[in-house]
Write an enzyme that holds these catalytic residues in place. Structure first.
Site, PDB file in Angstrom:
ATOM      1  N   ARG A 160      40.965  64.411  63.517  1.00  0.00           N
ATOM      2  CA  ARG A 160      42.350  64.182  63.949  1.00  0.00           C
ATOM      3  C   ARG A 160      42.542  63.919  65.451  1.00  0.00           C
ATOM      4  O   ARG A 160      43.567  63.387  65.852  1.00  0.00           O
ATOM      5  CB  ARG A 160      43.246  65.359  63.539  1.00  0.00           C
ATOM      6  N   ASN A 182      40.752  57.135  61.609  1.00  0.00           N
ATOM      7  CA  ASN A 182      42.217  57.073  61.529  1.00  0.00           C
ATOM      8  C   ASN A 182      42.879  58.116  62.427  1.00  0.00           C
ATOM      9  O   ASN A 182      43.592  59.012  61.977  1.00  0.00           O
ATOM     10  CB  ASN A 182      42.709  57.184  60.086  1.00  0.00           C
ATOM     11  N   ASN A 211      43.935  61.912  48.132  1.00  0.00           N
ATOM     12  CA  ASN A 211      43.626  60.489  47.934  1.00  0.00           C
ATOM     13  C   ASN A 211      42.113  60.287  48.022  1.00  0.00           C
ATOM     14  O   ASN A 211      41.532  60.561  49.077  1.00  0.00           O
ATOM     15  CB  ASN A 211      44.332  59.683  49.029  1.00  0.00           C
ATOM     16  N   ASP A 261      35.410  64.824  52.964  1.00  0.00           N
ATOM     17  CA  ASP A 261      36.732  64.238  53.198  1.00  0.00           C
ATOM     18  C   ASP A 261      37.682  65.310  53.731  1.00  0.00           C
ATOM     19  O   ASP A 261      38.851  65.388  53.333  1.00  0.00           O
ATOM     20  CB  ASP A 261      37.289  63.588  51.934  1.00  0.00           C
TER      21      ASP A 261
END
Length: 428
Positions: free
Chosen positions: A60, A90, A276, A303
């Protein structure tokens, strides 16, 4: 650097041996070892594995430090037995330039709890339109080898082909988040009986499988490497198995939660189960376990997707997707794969250390426990059983699907190049 003598460990779950660490490397392996001045770690009944390697971690930072930072994420990784993690792109700003990946790489070096290998974005801003600076990221101090728009699919076949062609020059790999966006508009969970009964938008298996089928064909055409992130369906397993039978350079990962949890849990409407790709059916779970056991699926990747409390403690439709996983991954693999007889501990070492390090071309990790090798090691007590308490997590976030659940195994010690990052189950 001090000497450490690990006594009486089951190396890869097999022979009971002593391991002497000196100078950051494995100095001796044998029985009845002694070393003057060495710190002694009594490891009777414990399994010694090479340090775990995660190909798929969300740290993050930069941009969402309210969820996780490189420091807190690597502390969580060490607690879970990991000595290296691949940090997904991301972030905010997106890791699509040499400057951002070098920042993440530097923060990992400063943390000291595990090695952080940045993953570069495939496209600028994860927008799927223009290739990011793949070569510059590879040539940077971070030496990026893995590229992914994870969280978003590279759905444009031309862009995907160009990316595969580009990374072939330096033996890089494109890690695809396989999700056909048009087939998952408004999707909230796995498409099936449960979604129909709950009235939630369905996420069909074919949305994943169609992208995988396209991409293995593209990789074969180009002669490049493609890696499938968080594979989740029985159909995806069959496509990867077929591609491997052709001799194509295709690899795949599965998450711990897809090895254990099913879409039946969504009946609670608890957003902790919103992820997801979504939790699938029991038949999918069994197919994934068998595929990991027979090597069709190459490795386990967490993940790890931390979120602040307010992003998960809300109604299902508004909740963020994702689960934390670094601190529970090895326990879930023990429960689903070791205690079911599908893998032995040597197999766990292969799927959680050797293979992910090889896919990521990560030097110094995923190495045999042998003289002269870097002392990246983890000790686990397989007889331990405990209840998951997220309040005790090293991660900044608490969005675990295992809260209150009893899981086996406990990491007692983690060593990064001979330095203890975890001692007796606590961060050093």
């Amino acid at each position: 650097m001090s000497k450490i003598l690990i006594r009486g460990a089951q190396v890869l779950g097999g022979a009971v041996q002593d391991v002497l660490i000196d100078g950051g490397k494995v100095a001796e392996v044998g029985t009845g070892l002694a070393a003057d001045g060495a710190q002694i770690v009594e490891a009777a009944g414990q399994v010694l594995l090479p340090g775990l390697v995660d190909l798929h971690t969300h740290l993050r930072e930069p941009g969402r430090e309210d969820s996780e930072t490189v420091l807190t994420g690597t502390r969580a990784a060490a607690t879970g037995g990991f000595t290296a993690v691949h940090a997904m792109a991301n972030t905010f700003p997106v890791a699509d330039t040499a400057g951002v990946v070098e920042q993440v790489y530097r923060l990992g070096k400063e943390s000291g709890y595990c090695d952080v290998q940045p993953v570069g974005a495939v496209t600028v801003g994860l927008e799927g339109k223009n290739l990011a600076e793949l070569g510059a990221m590879h040539d940077s101090a971070a030496g990026v080898m893995v590229f992914s728009d994870d969280g978003k699919c590279v759905d444009d076949a031309v862009i995907m082909r160009r990316a595969l062609e580009y990374v072939k020059a330096f033996d890089g790999v494109i890690a695809q988040h396989a999700q056909e966006p048009r087939l998952t508009e408004g999707a909230q969970m796995n498409e099936g009986i449960v979604s129909a009964e709950l009235g939630l938008g369905g996420w069909p298996a074919v949305a994943e499988e169609s992208i995988i089928a396209r991409d293995v064909l593209l990789a074969a055409h180009v002669g490049s490497r493609v890696h499938i992130c968080h594979l989740s369906t029985a159909g995806s397993v069959e496509i990867v198995r077929w591609a491997k039978s052709k001799g194509w350079d295709v690899t795949a990962e599965v998450t711990p939660h897809h090895l254990l949890l099913t879409d039946e849990l969504v009946r609670s409407y608890n957003p902790v189960y919103k992820v997801n790709p979504p939790l699938r059916t029991e038949a999918d779970v069994m197919a994934l376990r068998e595929a990991l056991a027979d090597g069709t699926i190459d490795c386990v990747a967490t993940d790890h997707a931390p979120h602040p409390h307010e992003d998960k403690d809300c109604e299902w439709g508004a909740a963020a997707m994702g689960m934390v996983g670094l601190e529970t991954a090895l326990s879930v693999v023990q429960e689903t794969m070791v205690e079911t007889g599908l893998l032995d501990w040597a197999g766990v070492a292969d799927r959680m250390s050797f293979r992910p390090a090889r896919i990521g071309r990560l030097a110094g990790h995923g190495r045999p426990i042998a003289v002269g090798e870097p002392a990246n090691l983890v000790l686990v007590d397989p007889a331990y059983r405990g209840t998951v308490d997220p309040a005790r997590f090293a991660s900044r976030s608490r969005n675990t699907p295992y809260e209150g659940r009893e899981l086996p195994g406990r990491v007692t010690h983690t060593f990064l190049r001979g330095r203890a990052t975890v001692l007796d189950g606590k961060l050093a």
